[in-house]
Design a protein around this motif. Structure first.
Motif, PDB file in Angstrom:
ATOM      1  N   GLY A   1      -7.622  -7.149   9.686  1.00  0.00           N
ATOM      2  CA  GLY A   1      -8.046  -8.499  10.060  1.00  0.00           C
ATOM      3  C   GLY A   1      -7.504  -9.486   9.052  1.00  0.00           C
ATOM      4  N   ASN A   2      -8.387 -10.264   8.485  1.00  0.00           N
ATOM      5  CA  ASN A   2      -7.964 -11.250   7.480  1.00  0.00           C
ATOM      6  C   ASN A   2      -8.146 -10.734   6.051  1.00  0.00           C
ATOM      7  OD1 ASN A   2     -10.724 -11.269   7.296  1.00  0.00           O
ATOM      8  ND2 ASN A   2     -10.946 -13.497   7.441  1.00  0.00           N
ATOM      9  N   ARG A   3      -8.368  -9.436   5.900  1.00  0.00           N
ATOM     10  CA  ARG A   3      -8.588  -8.843   4.580  1.00  0.00           C
ATOM     11  C   ARG A   3      -7.391  -8.001   4.163  1.00  0.00           C
ATOM     12  NH1 ARG A   3     -13.935  -6.031   6.467  1.00  0.00           N
ATOM     13  NH2 ARG A   3     -14.300  -7.647   7.974  1.00  0.00           N
ATOM     14  N   GLY A   4      -7.124  -8.014   2.884  1.00  0.00           N
ATOM     15  CA  GLY A   4      -6.083  -7.164   2.331  1.00  0.00           C
ATOM     16  C   GLY A   4      -6.667  -6.273   1.252  1.00  0.00           C
ATOM     17  N   LEU A   5      -6.017  -5.168   1.024  1.00  0.00           N
ATOM     18  CA  LEU A   5      -6.443  -4.220   0.000  1.00  0.00           C
ATOM     19  C   LEU A   5      -5.212  -3.824  -0.801  1.00  0.00           C
ATOM     20  CD1 LEU A   5      -8.984  -2.582  -0.875  1.00  0.00           C
ATOM     21  CD2 LEU A   5      -8.139  -0.746   0.591  1.00  0.00           C
ATOM     22  N   ASP A   6      -5.326  -3.899  -2.118  1.00  0.00           N
ATOM     23  CA  ASP A   6      -4.239  -3.510  -3.010  1.00  0.00           C
ATOM     24  C   ASP A   6      -4.877  -3.064  -4.315  1.00  0.00           C
ATOM     25  OD1 ASP A   6      -2.015  -3.162  -4.584  1.00  0.00           O
ATOM     26  OD2 ASP A   6      -1.175  -5.138  -4.211  1.00  0.00           O
ATOM     27  N   MET A   7      -5.021  -1.755  -4.479  1.00  0.00           N
ATOM     28  CA  MET A   7      -5.683  -1.222  -5.669  1.00  0.00           C
ATOM     29  C   MET A   7      -5.217   0.200  -5.945  1.00  0.00           C
ATOM     30  SD  MET A   7      -9.514  -0.001  -4.518  1.00  0.00           S
ATOM     31  CE  MET A   7     -10.032  -1.524  -3.810  1.00  0.00           C
ATOM     32  N   LYS A   8      -5.508   0.648  -7.152  1.00  0.00           N
ATOM     33  CA  LYS A   8      -5.269   2.050  -7.476  1.00  0.00           C
ATOM     34  C   LYS A   8      -6.423   2.878  -6.940  1.00  0.00           C
ATOM     35  CE  LYS A   8      -2.265   1.961 -11.412  1.00  0.00           C
ATOM     36  NZ  LYS A   8      -2.036   2.431 -12.779  1.00  0.00           N
ATOM     37  N   ASN A   9      -6.079   4.068  -6.496  1.00  0.00           N
ATOM     38  CA  ASN A   9      -7.043   5.041  -6.027  1.00  0.00           C
ATOM     39  C   ASN A   9      -6.696   6.381  -6.655  1.00  0.00           C
ATOM     40  OD1 ASN A   9      -8.886   3.821  -4.264  1.00  0.00           O
ATOM     41  ND2 ASN A   9      -8.458   5.275  -2.637  1.00  0.00           N
ATOM     42  N   GLY A  10      -7.678   7.225  -6.768  1.00  0.00           N
ATOM     43  CA  GLY A  10      -7.439   8.571  -7.248  1.00  0.00           C
ATOM     44  C   GLY A  10      -8.123   9.554  -6.330  1.00  0.00           C
ATOM     45  N   GLU A  11      -7.531  10.722  -6.221  1.00  0.00           N
ATOM     46  CA  GLU A  11      -8.126  11.772  -5.411  1.00  0.00           C
ATOM     47  C   GLU A  11      -8.041  13.082  -6.188  1.00  0.00           C
ATOM     48  OE1 GLU A  11      -7.366  10.150  -0.938  1.00  0.00           O
ATOM     49  OE2 GLU A  11      -5.725  11.218  -1.905  1.00  0.00           O
TER      50      GLU A  11
END
Length: 132
Positions: A94-104
């Motif tokens: 939608g109008n949201r963005g996501l940009d981050m580090k993730n770990g698994e």
């Protein structure tokens, strides 16, 4: 010296996921795999079994219009069936963005992934992105 098989497995799974190749992802996880998604949002929780995990991955792809991408930064393993992947997660919804580090954190048995425990750099941003 080549890459450890556990690291190679995780790298292959992360690449397939990022490319939207869920058929390959399905071959790399066990039938009783569990994927633990952090936070308090629409996709968080314990997704138990291959079918539930594949539904999670399809939902993530559909909800982001196929924009979800992981850029793998590093994979590490302990040589005893555990591997850790750190990547940058990018997506639009939608109008949201996501940009981050993730770990698994992966548990591997018999050359397949049996457990995925996910950690987010910013749980509040993850919750806001996925909503409730």
């Amino acid at each position: 010296m080549g890459e450890h098989p556990d690291c190679a497995l995780v790298r292959r799974a992360c690449t397939a996921f990022s490319e939207g190749d869920l058929d390959t992802v399905a071959t790399l996880i066990t039938s009783d795999v569990v994927h633990h998604v952090p936070g308090d949002n629409a996709i968080s929780g314990h997704h138990k079994g291959r079918d539930a995990c594949m539904e999670l991955y399809r939902t993530m792809s559909e909800e982001t219009g196929g924009t979800m991408r992981t850029e793998l930064e590093t994979v590490m393993c302990d040589g005893r069936g555990h591997a850790m992947a750190v990547h940058r997660l990018r997506a639009e919804r939608g109008n949201r963005g996501l940009d981050m580090k993730n770990g698994e954190f992966f548990t591997i048995v018999g050359g397949k992934i049996t457990d995925i425990d996910e950690c987010a750099e910013n749980i509040d941003a993850l919750n806001a992105f996925w909503g409730t």
